[in-house]
Motif scaffolding. Sequence first.
Motif, PDB file in Angstrom:
ATOM      1  N   LEU A  65       4.186   6.931   3.049  1.00  0.00           N
ATOM      2  CA  LEU A  65       3.062   7.183   2.168  1.00  0.00           C
ATOM      3  C   LEU A  65       2.838   8.683   1.974  1.00  0.00           C
ATOM      4  O   LEU A  65       2.634   9.154   0.861  1.00  0.00           O
ATOM      5  CB  LEU A  65       1.789   6.516   2.725  1.00  0.00           C
ATOM      6  N   SER A  66       2.915   9.443   3.049  1.00  0.00           N
ATOM      7  CA  SER A  66       2.737  10.879   2.956  1.00  0.00           C
ATOM      8  C   SER A  66       3.794  11.520   2.072  1.00  0.00           C
ATOM      9  O   SER A  66       3.498  12.429   1.279  1.00  0.00           O
ATOM     10  CB  SER A  66       2.776  11.526   4.342  1.00  0.00           C
ATOM     11  N   SER A  67       5.034  11.073   2.189  1.00  0.00           N
ATOM     12  CA  SER A  67       6.107  11.635   1.368  1.00  0.00           C
ATOM     13  C   SER A  67       5.878  11.353  -0.110  1.00  0.00           C
ATOM     14  O   SER A  67       6.243  12.151  -0.963  1.00  0.00           O
ATOM     15  CB  SER A  67       7.467  11.122   1.817  1.00  0.00           C
ATOM     16  N   SER A  80      -8.078   6.293   3.381  1.00  0.00           N
ATOM     17  CA  SER A  80      -8.198   4.830   3.457  1.00  0.00           C
ATOM     18  C   SER A  80      -6.836   4.157   3.420  1.00  0.00           C
ATOM     19  O   SER A  80      -6.589   3.209   4.168  1.00  0.00           O
ATOM     20  CB  SER A  80      -9.055   4.314   2.299  1.00  0.00           C
ATOM     21  N   LEU A  81      -5.942   4.642   2.556  1.00  0.00           N
ATOM     22  CA  LEU A  81      -4.603   4.062   2.474  1.00  0.00           C
ATOM     23  C   LEU A  81      -3.843   4.236   3.789  1.00  0.00           C
ATOM     24  O   LEU A  81      -3.195   3.307   4.269  1.00  0.00           O
ATOM     25  CB  LEU A  81      -3.821   4.694   1.326  1.00  0.00           C
ATOM     26  N   LYS A  82      -3.936   5.421   4.366  1.00  0.00           N
ATOM     27  CA  LYS A  82      -3.244   5.664   5.633  1.00  0.00           C
ATOM     28  C   LYS A  82      -3.844   4.838   6.764  1.00  0.00           C
ATOM     29  O   LYS A  82      -3.123   4.406   7.668  1.00  0.00           O
ATOM     30  CB  LYS A  82      -3.284   7.149   5.984  1.00  0.00           C
ATOM     31  N   SER A  83      -5.145   4.621   6.718  1.00  0.00           N
ATOM     32  CA  SER A  83      -5.773   3.862   7.800  1.00  0.00           C
ATOM     33  C   SER A  83      -5.317   2.407   7.809  1.00  0.00           C
ATOM     34  O   SER A  83      -5.280   1.778   8.859  1.00  0.00           O
ATOM     35  CB  SER A  83      -7.304   3.942   7.709  1.00  0.00           C
ATOM     36  N   VAL A 109       0.823  -1.211   0.000  1.00  0.00           N
ATOM     37  CA  VAL A 109       0.000   0.000   0.000  1.00  0.00           C
ATOM     38  C   VAL A 109       0.856   1.259   0.000  1.00  0.00           C
ATOM     39  O   VAL A 109       0.594   2.198  -0.745  1.00  0.00           O
ATOM     40  CB  VAL A 109      -0.953  -0.003   1.229  1.00  0.00           C
ATOM     41  N   SER A 110       1.892   1.300   0.832  1.00  0.00           N
ATOM     42  CA  SER A 110       2.617   2.559   1.028  1.00  0.00           C
ATOM     43  C   SER A 110       3.811   2.756   0.101  1.00  0.00           C
ATOM     44  O   SER A 110       4.119   3.890  -0.254  1.00  0.00           O
ATOM     45  CB  SER A 110       3.085   2.674   2.485  1.00  0.00           C
TER      46      SER A 110
END
Length: 189
Positions: A184-186, A161-164, A139-140
């Motif tokens: 993921l944020s980066s 949703s991806l972060k959760s 995912v990340s």
Amino acid sequence: MFRQLSNQLAATAKTTEAPKAIAPTLRSDTYTAMDQAKSWIIGGMGQAGDGVSYGSVLATIQKHFPDAKMGLENMGSAENEVSVVVCGVTNMILEMSRWEGMAGGMAMRTWSDALVEVHGRLPPGSRKDGVAKGIVRGVSQNTDIGLMTKEFTAKIQIISSLKSVCSRVYGAGSANARQAEAVLSSRLI
């Protein structure tokens, strides 16, 4: 010289055009791949890490992403196999979101809930830890963020949703969850 450069750019643009419409089977194939992946991770159709049972879900993914391959280095490792499959299904959802933003957002929510449910149903042990790492890496780190919709509301829903997934698989506030969310944020910035 300018004419030659502009002709080269025009030729490149023509050969790299994106499809003009959503693939007719993308939505149904996405939900089929979700069901296949869930069953496969739990152990209903073989078992993640056995090196062979991922074939049916990978075939569904390859209908839309023909370059998706398991690779010899990934076979036989639950973490690596799960990462490739989760990435493939996630990319299918992101591709769907490009054409139908809210439908993609709802599909991502369904997928993230399914991943957390599947992880929770596995018995404690090294396989469960490998599956968790594979889910989060798929995912990340491996997902193609460039496929995501440009619609603001759907994009926020998909990112949420991806972060959760990261925090729900590893546990909210854990070091692994924070690290995965940061990666993921980066990639999303």
